[in-house]
Design a protein around this motif. Structure first.
Motif, PDB file in Angstrom:
ATOM      1  N   ASN A 194       8.729  13.620  -6.341  1.00  0.00           N
ATOM      2  CA  ASN A 194       8.206  12.934  -7.524  1.00  0.00           C
ATOM      3  C   ASN A 194       6.677  12.982  -7.493  1.00  0.00           C
ATOM      4  OD1 ASN A 194       7.629  11.348  -9.708  1.00  0.00           O
ATOM      5  ND2 ASN A 194       8.433   9.431  -8.822  1.00  0.00           N
ATOM      6  N   PHE A 195       6.101  14.104  -7.954  1.00  0.00           N
ATOM      7  CA  PHE A 195       4.660  14.310  -7.840  1.00  0.00           C
ATOM      8  C   PHE A 195       3.854  13.404  -8.784  1.00  0.00           C
ATOM      9  CE2 PHE A 195       5.723  18.909  -6.465  1.00  0.00           C
ATOM     10  CZ  PHE A 195       6.029  18.461  -5.186  1.00  0.00           C
ATOM     11  N   ASN A 196       4.515  12.862  -9.792  1.00  0.00           N
ATOM     12  CA  ASN A 196       3.805  11.942 -10.685  1.00  0.00           C
ATOM     13  C   ASN A 196       3.384  10.649  -9.967  1.00  0.00           C
ATOM     14  OD1 ASN A 196       3.968  13.611 -12.932  1.00  0.00           O
ATOM     15  ND2 ASN A 196       6.006  12.836 -13.488  1.00  0.00           N
ATOM     16  N   ALA A 197       4.047  10.370  -8.850  1.00  0.00           N
ATOM     17  CA  ALA A 197       3.730   9.153  -8.090  1.00  0.00           C
ATOM     18  C   ALA A 197       2.323   9.195  -7.500  1.00  0.00           C
ATOM     19  CB  ALA A 197       4.763   8.954  -6.970  1.00  0.00           C
ATOM     20  N   VAL A 198       1.690  10.362  -7.527  1.00  0.00           N
ATOM     21  CA  VAL A 198       0.326  10.473  -6.996  1.00  0.00           C
ATOM     22  C   VAL A 198      -0.657   9.635  -7.823  1.00  0.00           C
ATOM     23  CG1 VAL A 198      -0.484  12.457  -8.335  1.00  0.00           C
ATOM     24  CG2 VAL A 198      -1.312  12.116  -5.990  1.00  0.00           C
ATOM     25  N   ASP A 199      -0.259   9.341  -9.059  1.00  0.00           N
ATOM     26  CA  ASP A 199      -1.126   8.528  -9.913  1.00  0.00           C
ATOM     27  C   ASP A 199      -1.049   7.038  -9.578  1.00  0.00           C
ATOM     28  OD1 ASP A 199      -2.033  10.714 -11.380  1.00  0.00           O
ATOM     29  OD2 ASP A 199      -0.306  10.646 -12.736  1.00  0.00           O
ATOM     30  N   ALA A 200      -0.147   6.692  -8.682  1.00  0.00           N
ATOM     31  CA  ALA A 200       0.054   5.268  -8.366  1.00  0.00           C
ATOM     32  C   ALA A 200      -0.264   4.966  -6.902  1.00  0.00           C
ATOM     33  CB  ALA A 200       1.490   4.868  -8.702  1.00  0.00           C
ATOM     34  N   LEU A 201      -1.331   5.565  -6.400  1.00  0.00           N
ATOM     35  CA  LEU A 201      -1.786   5.297  -5.029  1.00  0.00           C
ATOM     36  C   LEU A 201      -2.983   4.348  -5.067  1.00  0.00           C
ATOM     37  CD1 LEU A 201      -1.670   8.927  -3.556  1.00  0.00           C
ATOM     38  CD2 LEU A 201       0.052   7.123  -3.289  1.00  0.00           C
ATOM     39  N   TYR A 202      -2.892   3.292  -4.308  1.00  0.00           N
ATOM     40  CA  TYR A 202      -3.956   2.281  -4.334  1.00  0.00           C
ATOM     41  C   TYR A 202      -4.471   1.969  -2.932  1.00  0.00           C
ATOM     42  CZ  TYR A 202      -1.782   1.917  -8.845  1.00  0.00           C
ATOM     43  OH  TYR A 202      -1.254   2.228 -10.066  1.00  0.00           O
ATOM     44  N   TYR A 203      -4.517   2.992  -2.074  1.00  0.00           N
ATOM     45  CA  TYR A 203      -5.041   2.796  -0.723  1.00  0.00           C
ATOM     46  C   TYR A 203      -6.509   2.341  -0.769  1.00  0.00           C
ATOM     47  CZ  TYR A 203      -0.938   5.328   1.080  1.00  0.00           C
ATOM     48  OH  TYR A 203       0.337   5.725   1.403  1.00  0.00           O
ATOM     49  N   GLU A 204      -7.265   2.894  -1.723  1.00  0.00           N
ATOM     50  CA  GLU A 204      -8.706   2.562  -1.798  1.00  0.00           C
ATOM     51  C   GLU A 204      -8.918   1.092  -2.137  1.00  0.00           C
ATOM     52  OE1 GLU A 204      -7.707   3.078  -6.050  1.00  0.00           O
ATOM     53  OE2 GLU A 204      -7.128   4.079  -4.197  1.00  0.00           O
ATOM     54  N   THR A 205      -7.964   0.495  -2.877  1.00  0.00           N
ATOM     55  CA  THR A 205      -8.088  -0.927  -3.205  1.00  0.00           C
ATOM     56  C   THR A 205      -8.124  -1.759  -1.932  1.00  0.00           C
ATOM     57  OG1 THR A 205      -6.893  -0.590  -5.275  1.00  0.00           O
ATOM     58  CG2 THR A 205      -7.005  -2.844  -4.439  1.00  0.00           C
ATOM     59  N   ALA A 206      -7.190  -1.511  -1.038  1.00  0.00           N
ATOM     60  CA  ALA A 206      -7.137  -2.238   0.232  1.00  0.00           C
ATOM     61  C   ALA A 206      -8.385  -1.962   1.069  1.00  0.00           C
ATOM     62  CB  ALA A 206      -5.882  -1.851   1.002  1.00  0.00           C
ATOM     63  N   GLY A 207      -8.775  -0.686   1.155  1.00  0.00           N
ATOM     64  CA  GLY A 207      -9.921  -0.316   1.983  1.00  0.00           C
ATOM     65  C   GLY A 207     -11.218  -0.959   1.527  1.00  0.00           C
ATOM     66  N   VAL A 208     -11.476  -0.923   0.221  1.00  0.00           N
ATOM     67  CA  VAL A 208     -12.734  -1.469  -0.310  1.00  0.00           C
ATOM     68  C   VAL A 208     -12.754  -2.995  -0.212  1.00  0.00           C
ATOM     69  CG1 VAL A 208     -14.145  -1.710  -2.390  1.00  0.00           C
ATOM     70  CG2 VAL A 208     -13.140   0.501  -1.817  1.00  0.00           C
ATOM     71  N   ILE A 209     -11.624  -3.641  -0.493  1.00  0.00           N
ATOM     72  CA  ILE A 209     -11.558  -5.103  -0.396  1.00  0.00           C
ATOM     73  C   ILE A 209     -11.892  -5.558   1.025  1.00  0.00           C
ATOM     74  CG2 ILE A 209      -9.972  -7.080  -0.376  1.00  0.00           C
ATOM     75  CD1 ILE A 209      -8.568  -5.784  -2.769  1.00  0.00           C
ATOM     76  N   ILE A 210     -11.246  -4.963   2.006  1.00  0.00           N
ATOM     77  CA  ILE A 210     -11.480  -5.356   3.399  1.00  0.00           C
ATOM     78  C   ILE A 210     -12.938  -5.126   3.790  1.00  0.00           C
ATOM     79  CG2 ILE A 210     -10.933  -4.777   5.805  1.00  0.00           C
ATOM     80  CD1 ILE A 210      -8.047  -4.216   4.833  1.00  0.00           C
TER      81      ILE A 210
END
Length: 758
Positions: A194-210
């Motif tokens: 399901n390559f469309n799932a690439v649009d729903a990655l939010y790793y940067e949200t966690a990284g920047v918040i921390i």
């Protein structure tokens, strides 16, 4: 009842402080428990029905660490505490740097492909459209070190959540966990094709918040690290040794070995080691370190001397009467400690709301997820709803709302010479409705200056000043030195003096060009039979104006008066007028007599005068005002002001004052200009207004976004909030908060036009 102070580690917000207080006060036998979040100390009052070990166990049980004292002395304990805090600051900065090193490229990788209006450099091998799995795995690899560095947010946050006492860490833990878990789910979707799932990655949200939260924690730790400096400097004032008379000879011993009744000798330039009574000798002692008053005090047999004051002129012997914790200096140290401990930590709105916000958000996410699963039987759809609620409730804006405004506000203050020690001072200052000024060195210059020259016999004023200064040039008395300086400022030549004699407690006698010059007080003139009738009215007027008249006689006839006083600063009146315009009552506190104090108060427009106040009572006067329901700021510069500075809701120190006053204060005016006092209050008001705006936006996004994320609009045929939109809304809230905070950079004090200084 016994009092004790414990150092506590592991607190992250006001909710933690309240939790410790609540836990400890539940113990039978504990009367009071107060946690000072800034100094990380627990002040407790308890009786015999409970012991210290039980209190420590109760604090440890709820997840906080009680730091044991291993040092042998109080000074060593302060040093140990300082080293511990410096180590903590270093650790936090290291964590922030490590997280930033990984979070910045993570943010770039996540955002660059989304920016279509400008082509940013981006590796083809990471193109999410062509290589979605590699793209996802690189983001995952970059976020893992950030999560590892910020692991305490998760251990503390989830532990607090499990114990039903959520704090800001809980909010951070849930928000970032939701982003990471949802991203992991979508990474797994990519592996399944399901390559469309690439649009729903939010790793940067966690990284920047921390990363941002670690930055805030680092800055907070730096502010907390300074809390013990005032006590340390106070302890360093007393000399380490004393010279006693033992069996007829002088013997130098450590200060701790001095006993009550010992005869101590103090030479010029040395500090008084303990409190006592003079039994032999005559001198002038500079007590400004304790009293704040600039003029040295004459001491003779029978007078009291205080530890840490400075012997300026003669040799004295005194009997030790108060040692150790009984000295005036030790009492001031205790007053500072007590005042610091009595300050309740400021309850930050974000911390208070987070106690309700976290469980409510979790409940909404769970309820919405279950409800949609029951209604649709679509697990993926329900999971999307659950994650959307948590993602949009991310604490980034909430966490940034207060610290960003405080950082900009304190930075702007520094540009204007106003050093504000952290957010608590900035938050409290806007509520101030009464300001208490110390007189000497604050409202006044803090040093004696020639103010008036009155003459008889047709003598010119400059001639009288020249003759008096020449006679006083051999004197070490501060009034005499002020006259000498006054002559030098006018460019007058100092004449040759013959047969100089210092007349103890009365003045001086000297011979200049064959003329006998007498300069001194009324007692000296009366002893020599010199009539003061011609200048009697002028003398009384000068005294009423708070000035010290020195009578001058030439060849046994009154020649005039040279008046000396501690003059009012040029900015004092303007500053007090500005405070009145802001609706703030102004009081003045001093050890001077009521007549002198009233004269100064009249000059500058003071509302309330607190005169003849002993050094140890200044904090009590502040407390009395607080008991009237007033929010009190104290402005001072001397060590005697330190307890009052600590007791006041806001302590404001003059930059030219003593180090201890500066360390005890919440705000330091580096320009020593009282016009900076109204400027500091105004800056606080602007910053607090900015913080309230930020919190409105931060909560506003959640108030609107959470129901939408939960599918309320979709229920009525409207759109469903995708987690991507939720993350975008979170980012937008952060941007709006930051942009709003940066508006404070345009702040210019309404009352800060330094016309007086210029």
């Amino acid at each position: 009842m016994e009092n004790q102070v414990l150092s506590i580690r592991g607190m992250t917000c006001a909710a933690c402080a309240k939790r410790i207080e609540k836990t400890v006060t539940k113990l039978s036998g504990v009367g009071q428990a107060s946690v000072n979040l800034a100094s990380e100390k627990l002040f407790i009052e308890y009786n015999d029905t409970v012991n210290l070990d039980m209190i420590k166990e109760a604090v440890t049980k709820i997840g906080y660490e009680v730091v044991e004292k291993t040092a042998s002395s109080k000074t060593d304990t302060v040093d140990e505490d300082r080293k511990r805090k410096q180590k903590e600051i270093k650790t936090l900065w290291t964590k922030f740097i490590i997280s930033a090193v990984f979070a910045l490229p993570l943010l770039y990788i996540a955002m660059a492909p989304m920016i279509t209006w400008v082509r940013l450099p981006f590796p083809d091998a990471l193109d999410p459209m062509n290589y979605p799995l590699i793209y996802a795995l690189v983001e995952l690899i970059l976020v893992i070190p950030v999560i590892c560095v910020g692991y305490k947010f998760y251990t503390i946050g989830y532990k607090s959540l499990i114990q039903r006492s959520p704090n800001m860490d809980s909010l951070i833990a849930i928000g970032t966990s939701a982003a990471v878990l949802y991203s992991l789910y979508n990474t797994w979707q990519i592996t399944n094709g399901n390559f469309n799932a690439v649009d729903a990655l939010y790793y940067e949200t966690a990284g920047v918040i921390i990363t941002l939260i670690l930055l805030g924690k680092s800055l907070e730790a730096v502010s907390k690290g300074r809390t013990s400096e005032a006590i340390k400097k106070l302890m360093g004032l007393a000399p380490k040794t004393a010279i006693i008379i033992y069996q007829g000879i002088e013997k130098e011993i450590p200060i701790d070995e001095v006993e009550i009744g010992d005869i101590i000798i103090v030479k010029p330039g040395s500090k008084i080691p303990v409190d006592g009574t003079v039994i032999d000798g005559y001198t002038a002692i500079d007590e400004s370190m304790l009293t704040g008053e600039s003029m040295p005090v004459d001491k003779k047999s029978g007078d009291t001397v205080y530890a840490a004051s400075l012997n300026t002129t003669g040799i004295i012997q005194f009997r030790a009467e108060k040692i150790g914790s009984d000295t005036a200096l030790a009492q001031i140290i205790k007053l500072v400690e007590d005042a610091q401990g009595s300050k309740a930590p400021i309850a930050h709105l974000a911390d208070v709301v987070s106690g309700y916000f976290v469980p409510i958000v979790c409940a909404i996410a769970v309820i919405a997820g279950i409800a949609w699963y029951i209604g649709t039987r679509d697990l993926e759809f329900a999971l999307t709803i659950f994650i959307s609620v948590l993602v949009i409730a991310c604490p980034c804006a909430l966490g940034l709302a207060t610290p960003t405004a405080i950082m900009v506000g304190t930075g702007k203050g520094a540009e204007n010479g106003i050093l504000i020690k952290g957010g608590e001072a900035l938050e409290t200052a806007h509520k101030i409705n009464t300001i208490v000024f110390d007189k000497t060195g604050t409202i006044t210059e803090g040093k004696p200056t020639v103010t008036d020259i009155l003459t008889t016999q047709g003598i010119l004023a400059d001639n009288l000043l020249q003759i008096t200064a020449s006679a006083e040039n051999s004197s070490e008395h501060p009034l005499g030195q002020a006259i000498v300086q006054g002559a030098k400022d006018k460019g007058l030549e100092i004449l040759k003096v013959n047969n100089f004699e210092s007349l103890t407690g009365r003045g001086i006698e000297a011979s200049i060009d064959g003329r006998i010059i007498l300069a001194g007080n009324r007692k000296l003139m009366e002893e020599r039979g010199i009539s003061l009738a011609e200048l009697e009215d002028d003398s009384d007027r000068l005294a009423e104006e708070g000035k010290t008249p020195m009578y001058i006689a030439i060849n046994e006839k009154l020649a005039g008066i040279v008046a000396v006083a501690d003059v009012v600063k040029k900015s004092s009146k303007a500053a007090i007028e500005s405070l009145h315009k802001m609706g703030i009552e102004v009081a003045m506190i001093t050890g001077d007599n009521k007549k002198t104090a009233a004269a100064i108060a009249k000059q500058v427009g003071i509302d309330r005068v607190l005169a003849e106040v002993l050094p140890q009572d200044k904090s009590n006067e502040v407390k009395k005002l607080q008991n009237e329901g007033r929010k009190v700021a104290m402005v001072g510069d001397g060590i005697n002001d330190a307890p009052a500075l600590a007791q006041a809701d806001i302590g404001i120190a003059i930059g030219s004052g003593t180090d201890v006053a500066i360390e005890s204060a919440d705000i330091v005016l580096m320009h020593s200009d009282l016009m900076d006092v109204p400027a500091a209050i105004e800056l606080s008001k602007k910053t607090i207004y900015n913080i309230r705006q930020n919190l409105f936006w931060a909560f506003g996004y959640n108030t609107v976004g959470i129901p939408v994320a939960a599918g309320v609009l979709h229920l009525f045929g409207g759109p469903l909030l995708n987690p991507i939109i939720g993350a975008a809304a979170m980012s937008l809230s952060s941007v709006s908060v930051l942009t709003n905070a940066l508006r404070l950079r345009k702040f210019k004090p309404t009352y800060g036009e330094r016309k007086v200084r210029e």
